[in-house]
Scaffold this motif. Sequence first.
Motif, short mmCIF file in Angstrom:
data_model
loop_
_atom_site.label_atom_id
_atom_site.label_comp_id
_atom_site.label_asym_id
_atom_site.label_seq_id
_atom_site.Cartn_x
_atom_site.Cartn_y
_atom_site.Cartn_z
N ASP A 31 -25.75 112.18 -39.55
CA ASP A 31 -26.12 112.76 -40.84
C ASP A 31 -26.08 111.75 -41.98
O ASP A 31 -26.65 111.98 -43.03
N GLU A 32 -25.35 110.67 -41.77
CA GLU A 32 -25.15 109.74 -42.87
C GLU A 32 -25.94 108.44 -42.73
O GLU A 32 -26.07 107.69 -43.69
N TYR A 33 -26.39 108.15 -41.52
CA TYR A 33 -27.04 106.87 -41.27
C TYR A 33 -28.33 107.04 -40.49
O TYR A 33 -28.59 108.10 -39.93
N ASP A 34 -29.07 105.97 -40.45
CA ASP A 34 -30.29 105.91 -39.65
C ASP A 34 -29.86 105.48 -38.24
O ASP A 34 -29.72 104.30 -37.96
N CYS A 35 -29.63 106.47 -37.39
CA CYS A 35 -29.00 106.21 -36.08
C CYS A 35 -29.98 106.22 -34.92
O CYS A 35 -30.97 106.96 -34.93
N MET A 36 -29.67 105.41 -33.92
CA MET A 36 -30.29 105.56 -32.59
C MET A 36 -29.19 105.33 -31.57
O MET A 36 -28.31 104.50 -31.78
N PHE A 37 -29.27 106.08 -30.48
CA PHE A 37 -28.30 105.90 -29.41
C PHE A 37 -29.04 105.71 -28.10
O PHE A 37 -30.17 106.17 -27.95
N PHE A 38 -28.40 104.99 -27.19
CA PHE A 38 -29.11 104.74 -25.93
C PHE A 38 -28.17 104.72 -24.74
O PHE A 38 -26.94 104.65 -24.88
N ILE A 39 -28.78 104.80 -23.59
CA ILE A 39 -28.04 104.81 -22.33
C ILE A 39 -28.26 103.46 -21.67
O ILE A 39 -29.40 103.09 -21.34
N ALA A 40 -27.18 102.72 -21.53
CA ALA A 40 -27.27 101.30 -21.14
C ALA A 40 -27.36 101.18 -19.62
O ALA A 40 -26.44 100.71 -18.96
N ASP A 41 -28.49 101.58 -19.06
CA ASP A 41 -28.60 101.58 -17.59
C ASP A 41 -28.73 100.16 -17.02
O ASP A 41 -28.28 99.90 -15.91
N TRP A 42 -29.34 99.23 -17.78
CA TRP A 42 -29.36 97.85 -17.26
C TRP A 42 -27.94 97.28 -17.18
O TRP A 42 -27.60 96.63 -16.21
N HIS A 43 -27.16 97.56 -18.21
CA HIS A 43 -25.78 97.06 -18.18
C HIS A 43 -25.01 97.55 -16.96
O HIS A 43 -24.16 96.85 -16.43
N SER A 44 -25.33 98.76 -16.53
CA SER A 44 -24.55 99.30 -15.41
C SER A 44 -24.84 98.55 -14.11
O SER A 44 -24.04 98.57 -13.18
N LEU A 45 -25.97 97.83 -14.06
CA LEU A 45 -26.27 97.04 -12.85
C LEU A 45 -25.30 95.86 -12.67
O LEU A 45 -25.18 95.33 -11.58
N THR A 46 -24.64 95.47 -13.76
CA THR A 46 -23.71 94.34 -13.65
C THR A 46 -22.53 94.68 -12.74
O THR A 46 -21.94 93.80 -12.12
N THR A 47 -22.20 95.96 -12.70
CA THR A 47 -21.06 96.38 -11.85
C THR A 47 -21.50 97.29 -10.70
O THR A 47 -20.79 97.42 -9.72
N HIS A 48 -22.65 97.94 -10.85
CA HIS A 48 -23.15 98.87 -9.83
C HIS A 48 -24.56 98.44 -9.44
O HIS A 48 -25.55 99.04 -9.88
N PRO A 49 -24.70 97.38 -8.60
CA PRO A 49 -26.01 96.79 -8.33
C PRO A 49 -26.96 97.71 -7.56
O PRO A 49 -28.17 97.57 -7.67
N THR A 50 -26.42 98.62 -6.78
CA THR A 50 -27.30 99.52 -6.01
C THR A 50 -26.96 100.96 -6.35
O THR A 50 -26.37 101.68 -5.54
#
Length: 329
Positions: A31-50
């Motif tokens: 409500d106070e800022y110009d926000c965007m949020f995301f789901i970091a699925d590429w980042h999860s490949l660093t620990t969960h490759p498959t």
Amino acid sequence: MERVISGIRPTGNLHLGNYFGAVKNFVRMQDEYDCMFFIADWHSLTTHPTPENIRQSARTILAEYLACGIDPEKAPIYIQSDVKEVLELYLYLNMNAYLGELERVTSFKEKVRQQPDNVNAGLLTYPTLMAADILMHKADKVPVGKDQEQNMEMARLFARRFNRIYNIEYFKEPQNFYYTKQAVKIPGLDGSGKMGKSNGNCIYLFEDDQTITKKVMRAVTDAGPQAMNSEKPEVIQNLFTLMEAVSTPDTVAYFNDKWNTCEIRYGDMKKQLAADICATVAPIREKIEMYKNDDALLQRIANQGAERARERAAQTIKEVREIIGFRAN
Ligand code: ADP
Ligand code: TRP
């Protein structure tokens, strides 16, 4: 309006720690800022490759984000892998990120210990991908937990370095954002310091009252206070910290008094705590169910989010290409 960006890796369902440490702040900020949020699925490949089913995991987190109260009209939500522009910025930032500094990042060292057979380059360059996520949007503020402070420092370092190398004031330095003076840390019920997926001590937002109550009633306690007004040992402080998150100040004060006068009954406190956690979680759980069953809606929200993110990303990439000297389009 100041810009805000933040992301969460889809490596499991959202738990109370994620909610109070991150997502609840996202909801307040929209409500106070110009926000965007995301789901970091590429980042999860660093620990969960498959990953078992990465698209499904991303969908699930999307449903959970929405259930927590993020309104995609106010704050678009997108899936990281839908915005390929990020990769180009990741590449440029990597060219000016040095092995020594990346190797010194605490979470990298931790991961080296945790997964010695998979010390991949993605793990090493996790902070540059995260910096790309943030700088892509020219974000002013990033709501993150305390564990992300070092990654945020790296993002600022890479922004400054880019500006210095190309001799231009282009990227601004994104700031960490907390609503409270200190980042909230939700403890585990097993006496460990932090509620976390890898600690196996989470209360999840999708869980029903019975499951939650059982978990709370099993929480580790001690023999009780040995003297009036004594300091609380960690396991007990943990219960109070959780209570501060979910209960009214009056309730917290009541049990605090009971502790101070050595009249506390942990069974009563746990019952109250369980009831208050359930009251927080139940409406969210109901909404998770609703969103999870509406694939078309989730798809539409993810598409709209990606479109909005791509607009910004394309602009940044165009400018960055010009700055470095590549053809802009
Ligand atoms: P986990 O530790 O369960 O794997 P993540 O690392 O995916 O959770 O964290 C996602 C977000 O939630 C981050 O911003 C992180 O700081 C926040 N977070 C996770 N656990 C907690 C906690 N116990 N208390 C406060 N914030 C937390
Ligand atoms: N590293 C963050 C975490 O583990 C997730 C993340 C990836 C992120 N990119 C980001 C958070 C950009 C904020 C901004 O919680």
